[in-house]
Design an enzyme around this catalytic site. Structure first.
Site, short mmCIF file in Angstrom:
data_model
loop_
_atom_site.label_atom_id
_atom_site.label_comp_id
_atom_site.label_asym_id
_atom_site.label_seq_id
_atom_site.Cartn_x
_atom_site.Cartn_y
_atom_site.Cartn_z
CG HIS A 19 -1.96 -1.01 1.29
ND1 HIS A 19 -2.16 -1.83 2.38
CD2 HIS A 19 -2.90 -1.37 0.38
CE1 HIS A 19 -3.19 -2.64 2.15
NE2 HIS A 19 -3.65 -2.39 0.93
CE LYS A 43 -14.29 -6.69 3.31
NZ LYS A 43 -13.05 -6.23 2.70
NE ARG A 92 -2.39 -7.60 -4.83
CZ ARG A 92 -3.23 -7.98 -3.89
NH1 ARG A 92 -2.82 -8.04 -2.64
NH2 ARG A 92 -4.48 -8.32 -4.16
CB SER A 130 -4.49 -6.63 4.15
OG SER A 130 -4.02 -5.37 3.77
#
Ligand code: PNS
Length: 165
Positions: A19, A43, A92, A130
């Site tokens: 990040h 969440k 990514r 993460s």
């Protein structure tokens, strides 16, 4: 000339070196970059919103054109409120592409004038997420070099507290 504002939305639970790599890249090409943490009550995050905001603020303190905020609702509506021209997202690996393309095109449908800008983090972070950081930390593995030291310490504190329960 108008300044170009971009938002970098995400969960950041926790912020990783990937990040930060993207924030550094984004801050070079936008006049202002707003790191926007999604407030998502559905969440069950490891770090509270306040904790994630505090970490990101401390980690981005040296960037003069980066600030941290939280939002709920649609990303396109939040971008609109700020007068942002772009949404920054990281890609990514190929596996990110499908989901990111779907989101970018849906956001374009909702607000055609808002552009999504994809940037690639440094190779060394191409496998980093993460989710994996949380899992490795939880199972006692080393996350050195994957997250800033401050996040490493906070993760250790958090998991110690969980294990003592
Ligand atoms: O870090 P993440 O979890 O991959 O970030 C996902 C995020 C926050 C960018 C995405 O879930 C989002 O934009 N949520 C806000 C609600 C919204 O706008 N949904 C429609 C997306 S097309």
């Amino acid at each position: 000339m108008n300044k170009v504002i971009a938002i970098y939305p995400g969960s950041f639970d926790p912020p990783t070196n990937g990040h930060l790599d993207l924030i550094a890249r984004g801050s070079k090409i936008f006049d202002e970059l707003v790191v926007a943490i999604l407030r998502n009550p559905e969440k069950d995050p490891l770090f509270s919103l306040a904790e994630r905001q505090g970490m990101l603020e401390a980690l981005t303190v040296d960037f003069g054109n980066v600030r941290v905020d939280t939002f709920d609702g649609l990303t396109v509506d939040y971008a609109s409120q700020l007068g942002a021209a772009a949404v920054l997202r990281g890609i990514r690996a190929l596996s990110d592409y499908e989901y990111e393309l779907q989101m970018a095109l849906m956001n374009r449908k909702l607000r055609p004038e808002l552009e999504t800008v994809f940037m690639m983090p440094s190779n060394q972070y191409s496998y980093l997420s993460s989710h994996l950081v949380r899992e490795i930390a939880h199972l006692g593995g080393s996350i050195k070099g994957l997250v800033p030291e401050m996040v490493e310490e906070k993760l250790r504190e958090k998991l110690d507290a969980v294990l003592k329960k």
